[in-house]
Design a protein around this motif. Structure first.
Motif, short mmCIF file in Angstrom:
data_model
loop_
_atom_site.label_atom_id
_atom_site.label_comp_id
_atom_site.label_asym_id
_atom_site.label_seq_id
_atom_site.Cartn_x
_atom_site.Cartn_y
_atom_site.Cartn_z
N VAL A 1 94.66 38.40 95.26
CA VAL A 1 94.63 39.31 96.41
C VAL A 1 95.78 40.30 96.25
N CYS A 2 95.43 41.55 96.05
CA CYS A 2 96.39 42.61 95.82
C CYS A 2 96.48 43.43 97.11
N HIS A 3 97.59 44.14 97.29
CA HIS A 3 97.76 44.96 98.50
C HIS A 3 96.65 46.01 98.62
N SER A 4 96.07 46.39 97.49
CA SER A 4 95.00 47.40 97.52
C SER A 4 93.83 46.96 98.40
N ALA A 5 93.58 45.65 98.46
CA ALA A 5 92.46 45.16 99.27
C ALA A 5 92.73 45.40 100.76
N GLY B 1 88.69 43.50 95.45
CA GLY B 1 89.13 42.56 94.41
C GLY B 1 89.39 43.30 93.12
N ASP B 2 90.68 43.40 92.73
CA ASP B 2 91.02 44.13 91.50
C ASP B 2 91.85 43.28 90.55
N GLU B 3 91.77 41.94 90.74
CA GLU B 3 92.56 41.06 89.87
C GLU B 3 91.70 39.86 89.47
N GLY B 4 90.53 40.13 88.90
CA GLY B 4 89.61 39.05 88.55
C GLY B 4 89.88 38.48 87.17
N GLY C 1 96.23 41.22 85.69
CA GLY C 1 95.53 42.48 85.50
C GLY C 1 95.97 43.59 86.42
N CYS C 2 96.77 43.27 87.45
CA CYS C 2 97.23 44.36 88.34
C CYS C 2 98.65 44.13 88.84
N GLY C 3 98.81 43.30 89.88
CA GLY C 3 100.12 43.18 90.53
C GLY C 3 101.23 42.73 89.59
#
Ligand SMILES: [Zn+2]
Ligand SMILES: [Zn+2]
Length: 369
Positions: free
Chosen positions: A41-45, A62-65, A169-171
Motif C-alpha cells: 500500500v503506497c501513498h499513491s493509493a 495498487g502500484d507495488e505488486g 517496486g515503488c516506495g
C-alpha cells in the motif's frame, strides 16, 4: 471462458474501497498474467482514492505488486510461466528518456501511471459489464490476478519471499534509490533522513548499507524514532520538540551533514534539510509536496556553500537493474525492510489504507491466497 479475479475497487471519490469480482480481458501478445502474492500500500493509493490525482473511477489501485507469472502473451520473450516477478512503475519505452535508461523521467510518466487505461484507452479489466481503470501504474495490483505489460515486470529469485517484495517496486525503491543512485554516501560519511515512513526508512537502511557511520533520523513520532534506532540510526531527533537544524549541527560538531534526504514532502522540511547540510553537502527530495508549493531557501548563502540539491522521482532507478540489487541486499541481511511491513488480507484493505495514513504501519502489504 473469461477469467475472474477478486479486486479492491474505488467506485466514488474519497470512499472506502469495495472488494468485488472483476472480469479479465483476453491476454494481449505483449502482456503477462501474474497471480499476485502481495501488493504494498503506497501513498499513491490514498491520493488517487481521494482524487488528488484524478485517476478515472471506478478503478483498481495498487502500484507495488509482486507474484508469479501464470501466462505470457505470444510476443513475450523475457519471462516464462512460473517466474517470480516484482512489478515496477510504468513508462512508455520509446521516448528519449526511456531509450537512454532513465524511465523515471519518461515524458509520458503521468499518463502511463495515473491514466488508469492503456494508451489506446482500453483496460485489461471490467466490472459489472463495463470497463474499469485497470492500468494504474500499468498494474492495478490490488487484485489477485493482473495483466500487465512485460516491460514493467522484473524477474527476481524464487528463494526470496515474493509476498513481501512488492514495495521494492515503488516506495522502497524511491527511498533506497535516492540514496544509492543519487546521493551515494561513502563509508564514514554523515547522513540525515527527514521523515521515517517507508520511503525514509528505505533511505536510512540504504545509507547504513553504504557504510555511512553517522545516521540521523528526524521525525515527529517517538515510536518511529525508536524503530529507527533499532534499524541503525545512531541519533534521533524529534522535530516536534527540538529544532532539527540546530540538533543536526550539534551532532556533527557544527558542520552539518554531508548527505540529507527529505522523504516528507512539506516545503518547510525541505528548507530545514538545506540548512542542515555541510558545505558541499548533497540533499535529495523524494517526498512529494503538492504541485504549486514554493520553498523559501536562502539561495545567496547556498551559493557560498556549494551544496547540491536533487529532486528524485522513483529513486531515479532503473527497475530491472535496481530491484534485483535490493533483493540481493535483503538476502545478505543489509536491507531488512521486512521489519517495516505488516500483512493484511484483501478483505481488510481499508484498514491497511487507514493504517498507512495514520502511520500505525510503516508499510502495509495486501496478501492473497
Ligand atoms: Zn518514456
Ligand atoms: Zn507508489
Amino acid at each position: 471462458m473469461s477469467m475472474q479475479a477478486q479486486a479492491a475497487l474505488a467506485t466514488a471519490p474519497g470512499t472506502a474501497l469495495t472488494v468485488d469480482t472483476v472480469e479479465l480481458a483476453p491476454l494481449r501478445p505483449d502482456e503477462i498474467r501474474v497471480r499476485v502474492a502481495g501488493a504494498g500500500v503506497c501513498h499513491s493509493a490514498v491520493l488517487a482514492r481521494d482524487q488528488q490525482y484524478p485517476v478515472p473511477l471506478p478503478a483498481v489501485f495498487g502500484d507495488e505488486g509482486a507474484g508469479v507469472v501464470e501466462a505470457v502473451g505470444e510476443a513475450v520473450r523475457s519471462l516464462a510461466v512460473g517466474d517470480h516477478v516484482v512489478l515496477g512503475f510504468n513508462s512508455c519505452g520509446t521516448c528519449g528518456y526511456c531509450r537512454c535508461g532513465q524511465p523515471s523521467s519518461c515524458t509520458e510518466f503521468f499518463a502511463h501511471n495515473f491514466g488508469g487505461y492503456r494508451p489506446d484507452r482500453s483496460s485489461p479489466i471490467s466490472w459489472r459489464g463495463a470497463p474499469a481503470a485497470g492500468w494504474f501504474f500499468g498494474q492495478s495490483s490490488f487484485a489477485e490476478l493482473v495483466q500487465v505489460p512485460e516491460r514493467i515486470a522484473v524477474k527476481v529469485p524464487a528463494e526470496a519471499p515474493i509476498e513481501l517484495l512488492g514495495p521494492l517496486g515503488c516506495g522502497l525503491m524511491t527511498g533506497a534509490g535516492a540514496v544509492l543512485e543519487v546521493l551515494r554516501p561513502r563509508p564514514g560519511d554523515s547522513f540525515a533522513v527527514f521523515g521515517t515512513g517507508a520511503v525514509g526508512f528505505a533511505g536510512l537502511l540504504a545509507a547504513k548499507a553504504s557504510g555511512a557511520t553517522t545516521l540521523i533520523a528526524v521525525d515527529v513520532s517517538a515510536s518511529r524514532l525508536e524503530l529507527a534506532r533499532e534499524l541503525g540510526a545512531t541519533h534521533t531527533v524529534n522535530s516536534r520538540v527540538t529544532d532539527p537544524v540546530a540538533e543536526i549541527r550539534a551532532i556533527t560538531g557544527g558542520a552539518g551533514v554531508e548527505y540529507a534526504f527529505d522523504a516528507v514532502g512539506i516545503t518547510e522540511v525541505f528548507v530545514q534539510m538545506t540548512e542542515a547540510l555541510a558545505p558541499r553537502g548533497h540533499g535529495a527530495l523524494a517526498g512529494a509536496p503538492p504541485q504549486g508549493d514554493r520553498a523559501g531557501i536562502d539561495v545567496g548563502s547556498l551559493l557560498f556553500t556549494q551544496q547540491r540539491l536533487s529532486l528524485v522521482l522513483e529513486g531515479s532507478a532503473v527497475p530491472h537493474e535496481f530491484i534485483p540489487r535490493l533483493v540481493r541486499l535483503h538476502q545478505a541481511g543489509l536491507f531488512p525492510f521486512d521489519r517495516l511491513v505488516r500483512t493484511y488480507p484483501l478483505s481488510e484493505i481499508n484498514t491497511a489504507l487507514a493504517d498507512a495514513e495514520s502511520g500505525a504501519t510503516v508499510k502495509p502489504i495486501i496478501t492473497f491466497g
